[in-house]
Design an enzyme around this catalytic site. Structure first.
Site, PDB file in Angstrom:
ATOM      1  N   SER A   1      25.355   3.117   9.969  1.00 43.11           N
ATOM      2  CA  SER A   1      24.819   4.222   9.176  1.00 43.11           C
ATOM      3  C   SER A   1      25.601   4.406   7.881  1.00 43.11           C
ATOM      4  O   SER A   1      25.256   5.231   7.051  1.00 43.11           O
ATOM      5  CB  SER A   1      24.858   5.526   9.989  1.00 43.11           C
ATOM      6  OG  SER A   1      26.172   5.801  10.427  1.00 43.11           O
TER       7      SER A   1
ATOM      8  N   ASN B   1      31.634  12.955  17.626  1.00 40.39           N
ATOM      9  CA  ASN B   1      30.506  13.863  17.880  1.00 40.39           C
ATOM     10  C   ASN B   1      30.708  15.237  17.251  1.00 40.39           C
ATOM     11  O   ASN B   1      29.804  15.774  16.624  1.00 40.39           O
ATOM     12  CB  ASN B   1      30.262  13.995  19.386  1.00 40.39           C
ATOM     13  CG  ASN B   1      29.885  12.657  20.005  1.00 40.39           C
ATOM     14  OD1 ASN B   1      29.615  11.696  19.279  1.00 40.39           O
ATOM     15  ND2 ASN B   1      29.867  12.576  21.327  1.00 40.39           N
TER      16      ASN B   1
ATOM     17  N   THR C   1     -10.035  34.579  -6.887  1.00 37.84           N
ATOM     18  CA  THR C   1      -9.992  34.431  -5.432  1.00 37.84           C
ATOM     19  C   THR C   1     -11.061  33.389  -5.117  1.00 37.84           C
ATOM     20  O   THR C   1     -12.072  33.315  -5.824  1.00 37.84           O
ATOM     21  CB  THR C   1     -10.326  35.741  -4.685  1.00 37.84           C
ATOM     22  OG1 THR C   1     -11.688  36.104  -4.985  1.00 37.84           O
ATOM     23  CG2 THR C   1      -9.420  36.901  -5.087  1.00 37.84           C
ATOM     24  N   HIS C   2     -10.831  32.575  -4.137  1.00 37.92           N
ATOM     25  CA  HIS C   2     -11.749  31.465  -3.813  1.00 37.92           C
ATOM     26  C   HIS C   2     -11.958  30.536  -5.014  1.00 37.92           C
ATOM     27  O   HIS C   2     -13.002  29.903  -5.126  1.00 37.92           O
ATOM     28  CB  HIS C   2     -13.113  31.981  -3.342  1.00 37.92           C
ATOM     29  CG  HIS C   2     -13.042  33.054  -2.306  1.00 37.92           C
ATOM     30  ND1 HIS C   2     -13.069  32.787  -0.957  1.00 37.92           N
ATOM     31  CD2 HIS C   2     -12.902  34.398  -2.424  1.00 37.92           C
ATOM     32  CE1 HIS C   2     -12.976  33.930  -0.276  1.00 37.92           C
ATOM     33  NE2 HIS C   2     -12.858  34.918  -1.159  1.00 37.92           N
TER      34      HIS C   2
ATOM     35  N   SER D   1      -1.862   7.531 -20.915  1.00 37.25           N
ATOM     36  CA  SER D   1      -2.572   6.515 -20.157  1.00 37.25           C
ATOM     37  C   SER D   1      -2.413   5.180 -20.868  1.00 37.25           C
ATOM     38  O   SER D   1      -2.364   5.127 -22.094  1.00 37.25           O
ATOM     39  CB  SER D   1      -4.047   6.891 -20.068  1.00 37.25           C
ATOM     40  OG  SER D   1      -4.831   5.735 -19.859  1.00 37.25           O
TER      41      SER D   1
ATOM     42  N   LYS E   1      -5.427  10.425 -23.736  1.00 35.16           N
ATOM     43  CA  LYS E   1      -4.985  11.168 -22.557  1.00 35.16           C
ATOM     44  C   LYS E   1      -3.576  11.723 -22.648  1.00 35.16           C
ATOM     45  O   LYS E   1      -2.668  11.103 -23.174  1.00 35.16           O
ATOM     46  CB  LYS E   1      -5.043  10.242 -21.335  1.00 35.16           C
ATOM     47  CG  LYS E   1      -6.438   9.778 -20.987  1.00 35.16           C
ATOM     48  CD  LYS E   1      -7.156  10.748 -20.113  1.00 35.16           C
ATOM     49  CE  LYS E   1      -6.733  10.510 -18.683  1.00 35.16           C
ATOM     50  NZ  LYS E   1      -7.389  11.446 -17.796  1.00 35.16           N
TER      51      LYS E   1
ATOM     52  N   ASN F   1      -1.461  13.441 -19.548  1.00 32.74           N
ATOM     53  CA  ASN F   1      -1.627  13.720 -18.122  1.00 32.74           C
ATOM     54  C   ASN F   1      -0.470  14.537 -17.533  1.00 32.74           C
ATOM     55  O   ASN F   1       0.683  14.341 -17.909  1.00 32.74           O
ATOM     56  CB  ASN F   1      -1.739  12.404 -17.349  1.00 32.74           C
ATOM     57  CG  ASN F   1      -2.994  11.635 -17.714  1.00 32.74           C
ATOM     58  OD1 ASN F   1      -4.027  12.232 -18.021  1.00 32.74           O
ATOM     59  ND2 ASN F   1      -2.905  10.316 -17.700  1.00 32.74           N
TER      60      ASN F   1
ATOM     61  N   GLU G   1       1.819  16.626 -10.745  1.00 36.17           N
ATOM     62  CA  GLU G   1       1.125  15.792  -9.746  1.00 36.17           C
ATOM     63  C   GLU G   1       2.118  15.165  -8.778  1.00 36.17           C
ATOM     64  O   GLU G   1       1.899  15.125  -7.568  1.00 36.17           O
ATOM     65  CB  GLU G   1       0.319  14.685 -10.444  1.00 36.17           C
ATOM     66  CG  GLU G   1      -0.957  15.186 -11.092  1.00 36.17           C
ATOM     67  CD  GLU G   1      -1.648  14.110 -11.910  1.00 36.17           C
ATOM     68  OE1 GLU G   1      -2.872  14.076 -11.900  1.00 36.17           O
ATOM     69  OE2 GLU G   1      -0.972  13.306 -12.573  1.00 36.17           O
TER      70      GLU G   1
ATOM     71  N   TYR H   1      25.376  14.594  22.908  1.00 32.90           N
ATOM     72  CA  TYR H   1      25.157  13.679  21.793  1.00 32.90           C
ATOM     73  C   TYR H   1      24.393  12.450  22.263  1.00 32.90           C
ATOM     74  O   TYR H   1      24.659  11.894  23.326  1.00 32.90           O
ATOM     75  CB  TYR H   1      26.490  13.245  21.153  1.00 32.90           C
ATOM     76  CG  TYR H   1      26.254  12.288  19.995  1.00 32.90           C
ATOM     77  CD1 TYR H   1      25.995  12.758  18.718  1.00 32.90           C
ATOM     78  CD2 TYR H   1      26.213  10.907  20.207  1.00 32.90           C
ATOM     79  CE1 TYR H   1      25.719  11.895  17.669  1.00 32.90           C
ATOM     80  CE2 TYR H   1      25.941  10.036  19.168  1.00 32.90           C
ATOM     81  CZ  TYR H   1      25.694  10.535  17.903  1.00 32.90           C
ATOM     82  OH  TYR H   1      25.410   9.677  16.872  1.00 32.90           O
TER      83      TYR H   1
ATOM     84  N   GLN I   1      21.696  10.205  14.905  1.00 36.44           N
ATOM     85  CA  GLN I   1      22.044   9.571  13.634  1.00 36.44           C
ATOM     86  C   GLN I   1      20.840   9.570  12.684  1.00 36.44           C
ATOM     87  O   GLN I   1      21.003   9.473  11.470  1.00 36.44           O
ATOM     88  CB  GLN I   1      22.517   8.136  13.905  1.00 36.44           C
ATOM     89  CG  GLN I   1      22.964   7.379  12.690  1.00 36.44           C
ATOM     90  CD  GLN I   1      23.722   6.122  13.073  1.00 36.44           C
ATOM     91  OE1 GLN I   1      24.823   6.177  13.592  1.00 36.44           O
ATOM     92  NE2 GLN I   1      23.115   4.967  12.843  1.00 36.44           N
TER      93      GLN I   1
ATOM     94  N   LYS J   1      20.038  12.069   9.311  1.00 37.83           N
ATOM     95  CA  LYS J   1      20.611  12.084   7.962  1.00 37.83           C
ATOM     96  C   LYS J   1      19.706  11.587   6.844  1.00 37.83           C
ATOM     97  O   LYS J   1      19.499  12.289   5.845  1.00 37.83           O
ATOM     98  CB  LYS J   1      21.913  11.298   7.955  1.00 37.83           C
ATOM     99  CG  LYS J   1      23.038  12.054   8.625  1.00 37.83           C
ATOM    100  CD  LYS J   1      24.269  11.213   8.761  1.00 37.83           C
ATOM    101  CE  LYS J   1      25.020  11.569  10.015  1.00 37.83           C
ATOM    102  NZ  LYS J   1      24.242  11.370  11.269  1.00 37.83           N
TER     103      LYS J   1
HETATM  104  N1  ARG Z   1      27.167   7.699  12.935  1.00 39.93           N
HETATM  105  C1  ARG Z   1      27.071   8.601  14.010  1.00 39.93           C
HETATM  106  C2  ARG Z   1      25.967   9.635  13.723  1.00 39.93           C
HETATM  107  O1  ARG Z   1      25.623   9.780  12.626  1.00 39.93           O
HETATM  108  C3  ARG Z   1      28.354   9.311  14.214  1.00 39.93           C
HETATM  109  C4  ARG Z   1      28.581   9.790  15.610  1.00 39.93           C
HETATM  110  C5  ARG Z   1      28.683   8.647  16.521  1.00 39.93           C
HETATM  111  N2  ARG Z   1      29.081   9.064  17.835  1.00 39.93           N
HETATM  112  C6  ARG Z   1      28.994   8.258  18.875  1.00 39.93           C
HETATM  113  N3  ARG Z   1      29.362   8.730  20.021  1.00 39.93           N
HETATM  114  N4  ARG Z   1      28.570   7.027  18.775  1.00 39.93           N
HETATM  115  O2  ARG Z   1      25.452  10.283  14.593  1.00 39.93           O
END
Ligand code: ARG
Length: 485
Positions: free
Chosen positions: A45, A132, A177-178, A299, A305, A307, A312, A339, A344, A347
């Site tokens: 990650s 964790n 309205t509408h 365009s 144009k 735009n 958008e 956990y 993971q 993120k």
């Molecule tokens: N990269 C992991 C995450 O984002 C960190 C925690 C990993 N913990 C584990 N017990 N493998 O969740």
């Protein structure tokens, strides 16, 4: 395994594997085999969670200081670790840090670099801690930092809206309205409607922050720790307001991220509604607004144009932000305590949603600040479409007719006008009087659009006084909010 894409992926992974291979994994003690190159690619990650490096180092420094203070590790070691982490922070900011995929994530990259820098003492940092509670802490700090950034961007957009409301005070436009013309309103009133939405968005973020700003640090892997740690000390140093109450919940909980994504989704929904209106208003059919050239595109084939690509795209990007919310909700729904590596997946989506909303807010602030309502065209447009029909009904009510009957009378009058291709204001006094015996000479002002707007001064209404009052209140709110920060 003959799929060419897989062969290429494996080749790339193997190369990366070889290039970066240096020693064992931090968790490698019980393992006999090396991690498969594809698995390394699949599970890492660090390619995206390196974004948490500031929060990670901050939390590690707080943890190290506490370990030293409590005598869990020698004070000198704690100081060495803190200095090392500060050096690493500087290295990362200066672009001197080499991130390694085989070290999986931001946490182990930094810990490994620390040990390389300060020697085996670095290995004491992870005492009484687990990745964790570490990742939960980092992520909460990150969401907190981004909440502050978003608040500022929302404030800028609100300022732009108030600027529009003040600068073009008095401009009258049809309210809908509408998507059918309904009653005349002040353009400023319309702008301030969005001010209110973004005000609620800021309040919503501030409220969710209360639940985000809670320290999970000290929960360790899931069960807490036997070391005599001081959770309050680390929480205080990191600016957390509370301690999590249950270590199992603390490492498994991502509600704060969900709430944050919900807040982002609502912001995007509001931005998208504003965008939709501006796109409509910019069409030649409406022609209510001139968007600044700097915020439009042309365009490649049609030279005439201009735009509205910015609104958008804001409207279009709303989908991916909603997607992040649904994605995380779905990730969480099947997870047993505590956990699980699934977490993971919290993120990338949140990072993407945050970036999208921040950029959308920034670009829309500039656009709103610099757009120009086409006053004449708007005003002109209020003269057709029977916008003062309600005022005529209210006039009859003031003369004693029950509203339902007044409604009926005016409805018939509108039908007659439609037949004759006339507006209510085009009717002669005789024609008006013939509608109902209660109609008299004093009806003329009632059909006037300006008079209609001016009369609506109940708090929250579109009357000039009410709107001027709302502008003052909005400015005051912005000032007070800044004091809060
Ligand atoms: N990269 C992991 C995450 O984002 C960190 C925690 C990993 N913990 C584990 N017990 N493998 O969740």
């Amino acid at each position: 395994m003959f799929l060419p894409f897989l062969v290429n992926l494996r080749k790339r992974a193997m190369k990366n594997h070889k290039d970066t291979k240096k020693g064992k994994k931090l968790w490698g003690g019980r393992f006999q085999q090396e991690t498969d190159a594809l698995v390394e690619e699949f599970t890492e990650s660090v390619s995206y969670d390196r974004r948490l490096y500031r929060q990670d180092i901050r939390a590690s420094i707080a943890h190290a200081r506490m370990l030293g203070e409590r005598g869990i590790i020698p004070k000198e070691d704690s100081e060495t670790i803190i200095k090392g982490l500060e050096k690493i922070l500087d290295d990362i900011e200066q672009g001197r840090f080499a991130w390694k995929k085989e070290l999986e994530d931001v946490h182990m990259n930094i810990e490994q670099a620390l040990t390389e820098l300060v020697g085996p003492v670095g290995g004491r940092l992870h005492t009484a801690r687990s990745r964790n509670d570490q990742v939960a802490t980092d992520f909460r700090l990150y969401v907190r930092d981004e909440t502050a950034a978003l608040d500022e961007l929302l404030q800028r957009l609100q300022q732009a809206l108030v600027h529009q409301a003040e600068k073009y005070m008095g401009v009258i436009m049809p309210g809908f309205t509408h998507l059918q013309k309904a009653q005349p309103v002040l353009y400023s009133h319309h702008m301030l409607a969005y001010f209110e939405m973004f005000k609620r968005d800021r309040m919503r973020l501030a409220d969710s922050l209360k639940r985000t700003n809670v320290s999970p640090l000290g929960s360790a892997a899931l069960a807490g720790t036997s070391y005599p740690i001081d959770r309050l000390m680390t929480a205080k140093e990191l600016g957390f307001e509370k301690l999590s109450a249950n270590s199992m919940d603390a490492v498994a909980d991502r509600d704060f991220a969900l709430e944050f994504l919900f807040c982002l989704s609502v912001i995007m929904m509001h931005l998208s509604r504003l965008s939709e209106e501006l796109i409509l208003w910019m069409s030649s059919e409406f022609s209510f607004v001139e968007l600044p050239d700097a915020y439009c595109t042309g365009s490649s084939i049609m030279p005439q144009k201009k735009n509205p690509d910015v609104p958008e795209l804001v409207r279009g990007k709303t989908g991916r932000v909603y997607g992040s919310l649904i994605s995380l909700l779905t990730t969480l729904k099947g997870l047993p305590l505590t956990y699980n590596r699934d977490l993971q997946e919290d993120k990338e989506q949140l990072f993407d949603a945050t970036d999208t909303v921040k950029l959308s807010l920034a670009v829309m602030s500039g656009l709103v600040e610099n757009m120009r309502p086409k006053e004449k065209r708007m005003q002109q447009d209020t003269l057709s479409g029977y916008l003062t029909a309600t005022d005529l009904a209210d006039y009859l009510v003031r003369k004693g007719l029950p509203f339902r009957q007044a409604h009926e009378v005016v409805g018939k009058a509108v039908a007659r006008c439609i037949e004759m291709s006339k507006e209510l204001g085009d009717l002669s006094m005789e024609e008006l009087k013939s509608l109902h015996p209660l109609i008299d000479e004093d009806v003329k002002g009632v059909l006037d659009v300006e008079g209609s707007v001016r009369s609506r001064n109940c708090p929250g209404g579109t009357g000039h006084e009410a709107v001027r009052d709302a502008i003052e209140k909005a400015k005051l709110w912005l000032k007070e909010q800044r004091k809060d920060v």
